[in-house]
Design a protein around this motif. Structure first.
Motif, mmCIF file in Angstrom:
data_model
loop_
_atom_site.group_PDB
_atom_site.id
_atom_site.type_symbol
_atom_site.label_atom_id
_atom_site.label_comp_id
_atom_site.label_asym_id
_atom_site.label_seq_id
_atom_site.Cartn_x
_atom_site.Cartn_y
_atom_site.Cartn_z
ATOM 1 N N GLN A 110 1.973 7.046 9.362
ATOM 2 C CA GLN A 110 2.411 6.242 10.508
ATOM 3 C C GLN A 110 1.838 4.825 10.497
ATOM 4 O OE1 GLN A 110 1.156 8.908 13.662
ATOM 5 N NE2 GLN A 110 3.243 9.717 13.913
ATOM 6 N N ALA A 111 0.813 4.586 9.695
ATOM 7 C CA ALA A 111 0.169 3.267 9.705
ATOM 8 C C ALA A 111 1.167 2.190 9.269
ATOM 9 C CB ALA A 111 -1.047 3.281 8.775
ATOM 10 N N PRO A 112 1.311 1.123 10.069
ATOM 11 C CA PRO A 112 2.315 0.090 9.752
ATOM 12 C C PRO A 112 2.133 -0.520 8.361
ATOM 13 C CG PRO A 112 1.491 -0.212 11.981
ATOM 14 C CD PRO A 112 0.624 0.843 11.348
ATOM 15 N N GLY A 113 0.890 -0.582 7.872
ATOM 16 C CA GLY A 113 0.656 -1.220 6.574
ATOM 17 C C GLY A 113 1.108 -0.411 5.375
ATOM 18 N N ILE A 114 1.358 0.873 5.554
ATOM 19 C CA ILE A 114 1.804 1.716 4.429
ATOM 20 C C ILE A 114 3.289 1.450 4.175
ATOM 21 C CG2 ILE A 114 2.259 4.113 3.728
ATOM 22 C CD1 ILE A 114 -0.658 3.328 3.421
ATOM 23 N N THR A 115 3.647 1.295 2.895
ATOM 24 C CA THR A 115 5.020 0.898 2.569
ATOM 25 C C THR A 115 5.810 1.983 1.838
ATOM 26 O OG1 THR A 115 4.242 -0.071 0.512
ATOM 27 C CG2 THR A 115 4.381 -1.542 2.417
ATOM 28 N N ALA A 116 5.133 3.023 1.363
ATOM 29 C CA ALA A 116 5.834 4.118 0.677
ATOM 30 C C ALA A 116 4.893 5.314 0.629
ATOM 31 C CB ALA A 116 6.246 3.720 -0.737
ATOM 32 N N VAL A 117 5.484 6.504 0.528
ATOM 33 C CA VAL A 117 4.707 7.743 0.471
ATOM 34 C C VAL A 117 5.150 8.527 -0.758
ATOM 35 C CG1 VAL A 117 4.185 9.923 1.637
ATOM 36 C CG2 VAL A 117 4.543 7.841 2.995
ATOM 37 N N ALA A 118 4.168 9.030 -1.511
ATOM 38 C CA ALA A 118 4.474 9.909 -2.644
ATOM 39 C C ALA A 118 3.820 11.260 -2.393
ATOM 40 C CB ALA A 118 3.958 9.298 -3.944
ATOM 41 N N PHE A 119 4.570 12.309 -2.655
ATOM 42 C CA PHE A 119 4.105 13.648 -2.327
ATOM 43 C C PHE A 119 4.591 14.611 -3.401
ATOM 44 C CE2 PHE A 119 5.251 17.824 -0.662
ATOM 45 C CZ PHE A 119 4.131 18.220 0.034
ATOM 46 N N THR A 120 3.741 15.526 -3.827
ATOM 47 C CA THR A 120 4.167 16.643 -4.664
ATOM 48 C C THR A 120 3.646 17.905 -4.009
ATOM 49 O OG1 THR A 120 3.443 15.168 -6.433
ATOM 50 C CG2 THR A 120 4.478 17.218 -7.093
ATOM 51 N N GLY A 121 4.517 18.868 -3.759
ATOM 52 C CA GLY A 121 4.063 20.097 -3.115
ATOM 53 C C GLY A 121 5.211 20.911 -2.568
ATOM 54 N N SER A 122 4.965 21.527 -1.422
ATOM 55 C CA SER A 122 5.934 22.486 -0.875
ATOM 56 C C SER A 122 7.069 21.778 -0.149
ATOM 57 C CB SER A 122 5.231 23.413 0.105
ATOM 58 O OG SER A 122 4.820 22.676 1.246
ATOM 59 N N GLN A 123 8.202 22.486 -0.015
ATOM 60 C CA GLN A 123 9.338 21.997 0.774
ATOM 61 C C GLN A 123 8.901 21.638 2.181
ATOM 62 O OE1 GLN A 123 12.658 21.673 0.213
ATOM 63 N NE2 GLN A 123 12.642 22.313 -1.932
ATOM 64 N N SER A 124 8.156 22.552 2.823
ATOM 65 C CA SER A 124 7.811 22.327 4.228
ATOM 66 C C SER A 124 6.936 21.084 4.372
ATOM 67 C CB SER A 124 7.119 23.558 4.810
ATOM 68 O OG SER A 124 5.969 23.856 4.051
ATOM 69 N N PRO A 169 0.804 -1.229 0.000
ATOM 70 C CA PRO A 169 0.000 0.000 0.000
ATOM 71 C C PRO A 169 0.840 1.284 0.000
ATOM 72 C CG PRO A 169 -0.904 -1.590 1.543
ATOM 73 C CD PRO A 169 0.395 -2.158 1.072
ATOM 74 N N VAL A 170 0.495 2.187 -0.910
ATOM 75 C CA VAL A 170 1.211 3.457 -1.078
ATOM 76 C C VAL A 170 0.302 4.601 -0.644
ATOM 77 C CG1 VAL A 170 2.206 5.032 -2.784
ATOM 78 C CG2 VAL A 170 2.611 2.559 -2.979
ATOM 79 N N ALA A 171 0.835 5.507 0.170
ATOM 80 C CA ALA A 171 0.104 6.723 0.539
ATOM 81 C C ALA A 171 0.469 7.828 -0.444
ATOM 82 C CB ALA A 171 0.468 7.148 1.959
ATOM 83 N N VAL A 172 -0.537 8.436 -1.060
ATOM 84 C CA VAL A 172 -0.313 9.505 -2.039
ATOM 85 C C VAL A 172 -0.864 10.816 -1.488
ATOM 86 C CG1 VAL A 172 -0.970 10.368 -4.328
ATOM 87 C CG2 VAL A 172 -0.315 7.968 -4.037
ATOM 88 N N PHE A 173 -0.016 11.826 -1.428
ATOM 89 C CA PHE A 173 -0.436 13.164 -1.019
ATOM 90 C C PHE A 173 -0.500 14.039 -2.271
ATOM 91 C CE2 PHE A 173 -0.289 13.297 3.674
ATOM 92 C CZ PHE A 173 0.115 11.987 3.895
#
Lengths: 499, 499
Positions: free
Chosen positions: A204-218, A127-131
């Motif tokens: 933070q969810a243990p099942g998430i294996t990667a995070v993808a994000f596009t946006g600001s530095q902060s 599972p991938v978290a996408v922001f």
């Protein structure tokens, strides 16, 4: 608690949605984890069918979606209608990349007298978290590049809805749910969560294996830190806004008027809300570059309306900070005063002001750009070395015989992920050869890209199988090559169609 | 200040070297940064010649090097003589991988009506810091896998010498310097630093662009944290010691005596000082697995001598901690008491003791292993899920018809980087299909590998060139394909020999 979006043109509430509770986030991730092995075993052909179903769903609701998006983003119906098409075609593209199969990296070393048989294959991480980003409510949001690449790689996706277009986010998620259900994808393939805390819970969810994000530095760095504090650290692929330099050579400055017009067109596009917006131009001294850009800005006289009140405020703040750092406003177009309106502006500064730590080296998100004039190649080189690394750069040259160009190409290629020649950095085609990420701090993993075929690699992990029976191998690594993917056998590349 | 190595058999001082000062470290990194553009423009053929020159240098001094290594490591002349050959052949292999050229990932999308020409190529990142391991003084040290892959990728290398074999480290560096000079490599291509503080300075030096490490969890994570605190964060590729489970199926346990002998051979190899050492065996209840392993240990009666006093002490500490966590020593071979000697031991524990947070889930570096018996598939699955992720695992089966095997392969492939079937995890061939890294916490970047052809990818970063004149492109991306590398053109793979 609920999340409320606003119409940027008026500042009035537009849409709202309930925040996802902590328990719901965990349930959603658990469903995604349950779907992960099913997706990992699904053929690229079937994954492509699912992506095409979502793409068709987007296009079937194109007008409705563009209107909803315009209410929450004020990016304009034309642009948004086109962006629906782009998002749909991106999803189809990632499906085609999946079917081609090179991303699986199947590599087979037959047994020798001294070494065992080894079969290496890239497997979906889970599972991938996408922001999603606020500035591309379709192309980089709920069903944007990251979601497309993750699904194409065989990973379930949980999207954190962007609060600025939360209504559109949920509508897109609905369309995706319907399309995936009809296409036969398992429950848990795709979901969406709402709210700031839900986003934190997701990372933070243990099942998430990667995070993808596009946006600001902060925003990107906050997620990166959060993931680095997990018990099981996971990669965060954050591609973040940067200053994206434009370098004009002496030969390239011959028609400074048309260069200036192109530059203004690029840095005011979408009210300057592109992560690849060119924020600084370095032009030869004596070309009156700042005045030319100011004249072009007056001629185009944009009326920027920003995606959120925070962004509108940060344009004003950024302008003040840049002035404090030694820049001078050459000309500006005042904010209209309605909703989340903001000024557009051209500033100039002495090239010597481009020192490490200066505010001038950082992005000012919005229709704001800085122009500096350089004296010679040494001064230009020094200024470029002082810049932070960026996603992209433009090199405006006088053509093939431009004596400055080769060394500048080499230097820029060490500072950015993409160098555009005589073109502006704001256009980012989705293609096999695209690279969107650049060196730190523009991207948390410099080798990663959120746009283009290589985007799938973020969501795969190689595993070697040593002396395993053929039937026990993942399907793409089996001797019969059921998915007809390109493979490397005994060190030699073998095309998928040959095997 | 000087660093002193010891003869592990006696505990007496062996070799010594002066620590590299802070100023010297910065000078060395500056020289490496100066060499970086030269290496980036060097053809893979030439890089391979340099690697072959170093390999030849190693083999020309094989006996001298093995003797020196044996004094500082006590790993035995036979093993060390063979390891010199292995290290030399690794360097040649990485040279061949460089010449093949797939690592450059050249991708060309011709211009279309709606998209610009894009050319994507992987470029060397620049100077790489390599932290060698104590347990392979040739294959994973000064001129080991990391150095070979970085040079093959076109990156200068600065090695932090391992204090336990500091004399051998400097001698290898001397040989490499001479070989590189004779082969025509520029100053700054390769260097070595000595001392703990020098290692910290190296990771913090702005000119360093990536770190490669093989060793302990604590060492690898310390470097990872240090790099994450830099102003410009750089990737740390740390591949770290783990528990590496061995799973025996019911069919695989038919000849438990021979399985036990193989297991003992693997976990006592090199005095149990392999990062791929199997630390835990899960065998079916009723197979008397622990007793069989204990009998095999008595039969082999190893006399472990550890690389350092700290490692020898940690074996004793680890045994006590494992007992505190519920394990029982079934049998052990006492330490000889000379030098850095340590015991060898087999422990058993109830499978229910394998709970998250238990010391039993962590590595005990040395000739120590734990045996647990499982009742059924559910209990086995639960135990495997509780384990930390590892570099490698072994699955001991009864052959192709083993009903337990397919599901276990799938489960293990989600926990490790390599699954060996009916073989032990300690052998790691350098090959095209090898994968050494596994999921966190075994590896800081789960997709990376320090062994095998894919190791070069750690030291490359893609850059896209948009609408650039052919002559301005990096050599491998030019239309004429001067280095004859495989390329993807318009989405289609084209082999290097065809173009």
């Amino acid at each position: 608690m609920s999340v409320v979006s606003h119409d940027p043109r008026t500042g009035l509430p537009a849409e709202s949605a309930e925040e996802t509770t902590t328990a719901e986030v965990l349930n959603i991730v658990q469903r995604a984890a349950g779907a992960a092995p099913v997706l990992a075993a699904t053929s690229p052909h079937d994954l492509r069918e699912w992506l095409r179903a979502i793409a068709d769903g987007l296009e079937a609701h194109q007008d409705e979606l563009a209107r909803l998006a315009d209410t929450e983003t004020a990016l304009g119906l034309d642009r948004l209608t086109g962006e629906v098409n782009r998002a749909a075609n991106q999803l189809r593209f990632y499906g085609d990349v999946a079917v081609e199969g090179s991303h699986l990296g199947v590599t087979i070393d037959p047994r020798t007298d001294t070494t065992p048989e080894l079969v290496r294959v890239n497997r979906p991480v889970g599972p991938v978290a996408v922001f999603g980003a606020s500035n591309f409510p379709f192309a980089f949001s709920v069903l944007g590049n990251d979601t497309g690449a993750a699904l194409a790689a065989g990973c379930p996706v949980v999207v954190k809805a962007h609060p600025a277009h939360v209504g559109l986010s949920l509508r897109q998620a609905e369309i995706a749910h319907q399309a995936l259900l009809a296409a036969g994808a398992p429950t848990g393939t795709f979901d969406v969560v709402v709210g700031h805390q839900a986003g934190i819970n997701l990372v933070q969810a243990p099942g998430i294996t990667a995070v993808a994000f596009t946006g600001s530095q902060s925003g990107g760095l906050a997620l990166w830190r959060l993931a680095n504090e997990r018990e099981t650290v996971i990669p965060v692929y954050a591609e973040m806004g940067t200053v994206n330099p434009v370098v004009v050579t002496r030969d390239g400055s011959r028609d400074m008027g048309s260069v200036a017009a192109g530059f203004v067109g690029s840095f005011t596009l979408g009210s300057g809300q592109f992560c690849t917006k060119p924020g600084i131009m370095l032009a030869p001294r004596g070309t009156h570059a700042a005045q030319e850009v100011a004249a072009a800005l007056r001629a185009s006289s944009p009326t920027p309306v920003m995606l959120t009140r925070a962004i509108a405020d940060s344009v004003e703040t950024g302008l003040r900070e840049m002035e404090d750092a030694g820049a001078v406003v050459v000309d500006h177009v005042a904010a209209s005063g309605e909703g989340w309106s903001a000024p557009a502006a051209v500033l100039r500064a002495d090239v010597s002001a481009l020192r490490p730590g200066s505010r001038l080296l950082e992005e000012c998100f919005g229709a704001v750009a800085l122009v500096c004039e350089y004296d010679g190649d040494d001064e230009l080189r020094e200024a470029l070395c002082a810049l932070q690394s960026s996603l992209a750069a433009s090199l405006i040259t006088g053509g093939e015989d431009d004596a400055q160009a080769p060394a500048l190409m080499e230097l820029l290629s060490r500072k950015v992920g993409r160098v555009a020649v005589n073109e502006w950095p704001t256009g980012v085609a989705f293609a096999w050869a695209q690279q969107h990420g650049g060196p730190w701090p523009s991207t948390s993993v410099a080798s990663a890209t959120s746009v283009g075929a290589a985007g799938l690699a973020r969501f795969l992990r190689p595993v070697a199988f040593q002396s395993a029976h053929d039937a026990w191998l993942p399907t793409p690594a089996q001797a019969a090559n059921p998915w007809r993917v390109p493979r490397r056998i005994g060190g030699r590349l073998v095309l998928g169609t040959d095997s």
